[in-house]
Scaffold this motif. Structure first.
Motif, PDB file in Angstrom:
ATOM      1  N   GLY A 114       0.888  -1.289  -0.130  1.00 13.30           N
ATOM      2  CA  GLY A 114      -0.120  -0.016   0.200  1.00 13.30           C
ATOM      3  C   GLY A 114       0.923   1.155   0.016  1.00 13.30           C
ATOM      4  N   SER A 129      -0.776  -1.495  -4.729  1.00 16.42           N
ATOM      5  CA  SER A 129      -1.294  -2.710  -3.843  1.00 16.42           C
ATOM      6  C   SER A 129      -1.701  -3.765  -4.611  1.00 16.42           C
ATOM      7  N   ASP A 166      -0.875   5.000   3.288  1.00 13.05           N
ATOM      8  CA  ASP A 166      -1.987   3.972   2.858  1.00 13.05           C
ATOM      9  C   ASP A 166      -1.334   2.483   3.170  1.00 13.05           C
ATOM     10  N   ASN A 168      -1.748  -0.261   4.833  1.00 13.86           N
ATOM     11  CA  ASN A 168      -2.383  -0.965   5.586  1.00 13.86           C
ATOM     12  C   ASN A 168      -2.442  -2.469   5.816  1.00 13.86           C
ATOM     13  N   THR A 169      -1.558  -3.028   5.066  1.00 17.73           N
ATOM     14  CA  THR A 169      -1.695  -4.326   5.475  1.00 17.73           C
ATOM     15  C   THR A 169      -0.654  -4.752   6.355  1.00 17.73           C
ATOM     16  N   SER A 198       2.906   4.290   9.017  1.00 15.82           N
ATOM     17  CA  SER A 198       1.961   3.665   8.484  1.00 15.82           C
ATOM     18  C   SER A 198       0.950   3.465   9.162  1.00 15.82           C
ATOM     19  N   PRO A 199      -0.272   3.337   9.078  1.00 16.17           N
ATOM     20  CA  PRO A 199      -1.412   2.873   9.829  1.00 16.17           C
ATOM     21  C   PRO A 199      -1.675   1.449   9.887  1.00 16.17           C
ATOM     22  N   GLY A 200      -2.474   1.251  10.896  1.00 16.07           N
ATOM     23  CA  GLY A 200      -2.846  -0.430  10.802  1.00 16.07           C
ATOM     24  C   GLY A 200      -2.128  -0.897  11.584  1.00 16.07           C
ATOM     25  N   SER A 201      -2.036  -2.471  11.688  1.00 15.48           N
ATOM     26  CA  SER A 201      -1.500  -3.226  12.618  1.00 15.48           C
ATOM     27  C   SER A 201      -0.184  -3.578  12.141  1.00 15.48           C
ATOM     28  N   LYS A 202       0.982  -3.204  12.849  1.00 14.71           N
ATOM     29  CA  LYS A 202       2.339  -3.189  12.371  1.00 14.71           C
ATOM     30  C   LYS A 202       3.111  -3.641  13.674  1.00 14.71           C
TER      31      LYS A 202
END
Length: 275
Positions: A114, A129, A166, A168-169, A198-202
């Motif tokens: 992404g 992506s 962006d 997000n993965t 980056s956003p989300g689960s990291k």
């Protein structure tokens, strides 16, 4: 391709090598992953020293995009690839695909997750992506561009200007706290940008004392390794394997155990942060 000799419903890792390497690199990681249940697919990109593509070749300025296309082409032709390996037919789990990359390969993979390259006007470029990729692994991957690039990098690698807004993965970012790059005006924290921006689960694995080879992942006895450390490589093998098993929904206990081992160890080789 590297694959277990037995087993079914095998998850897949598509691996993108660093600048100049090839499909024959990164055996310390690939051998471990394949011995522990993953099928690993490694292309040779056009920048490989094995191909000797001349700088004046018309494709040279576009290699960063061609690299992404290489990985997508693998996913598009999995039937053909699977059929080409004796004994592998019918054993792949197409619903569990991860992408991993080291250095330039990390930026290549980040596009599938992404990340987008910023244009000269600062606006995000094409979204490259791929929803078939369910988890990512970014090893010593370059951070943001702009003023954070050295003059040499800004001149020769204008594509090294990513936005992770962006991306997000679910992804594990791996950075060495002694990885000082000539491509950046910053310090080793530059390689943690894909996690923080980056956003989300990291998750972020910081390797203490790790330089760009992260202890020796480019290959066995490879002379480019400046921080040879078998213990560091062994840690990276276990943590990356455990993370991908968790992120792909196979099982969570190995990832929990890997995190606990670093948190509770007397002399840990690294630290894991998650968000």
């Amino acid at each position: 391709m590297s694959a277990p000799a037995a087993g079914h419903d095998l998850p897949i890792i598509v691996f993108s090598h660093g600048f100049g390497s090839s499909m024959d690199g990164y055996a310390p990681l690939v051998d471990f992953w394949a011995a522990h249940g993953f099928v690993v697919i490694q292309p040779t990109h056009l920048d490989s020293r094995t191909l000797n593509l001349p700088p004046e070749d018309s494709r040279t300025p576009l290699i960063w995009r061609i690299r992404v296309d290489d990985l997508k082409r693998i996913l598009d032709q999995l039937d053909l690839i699977e059929a080409a390996v004796p004994g592998l037919s019918g054993r792949l789990d197409r619903s569990r695909i991860a992408a991993a990359g080291h250095s330039w390969g990390g930026q290549t993979v980040s596009a599938l997750l992404g990340a987008r390259v910023l244009n000269a006007d600062g606006k995000p470029g094409e979204d490259m992506s791929d929803p078939r990729i369910k988890a990512g692994l970014l090893l010593a991957t370059t951070g943001k561009g702009g003023a954070d690039l050295s003059p040499f990098a800004a001149e020769h690698f204008p594509f090294m200007n990513p936005s992770f807004a962006d991306m997000n993965t679910p992804t594990l970012v791996v950075a060495g706290d002694q990885d000082q790059s000539r491509l950046s005006t910053r310090g080793p924290d530059w390689f943690a940008d894909p996690y923080f921006l980056s956003p989300g689960s990291k998750s972020l694995l910081t390797l203490f004392g790790g330089e760009h080879s992260l202890g020796g992942i480019p290959g066995y006895n490879v002379t480019e390794t400046t921080d040879e450390n078998p213990e560091r490589v062994a840690l990276l093998q276990r943590v990356t394997w455990a993370y991908l098993r968790s992120a792909l929904g196979i099982e969570d206990s190995s990832w929990a155990a890997a995190r606990a081992a670093l948190e509770d160890g007397a002399n840990p080789l690294g630290r894991i942060d998650s968000k």
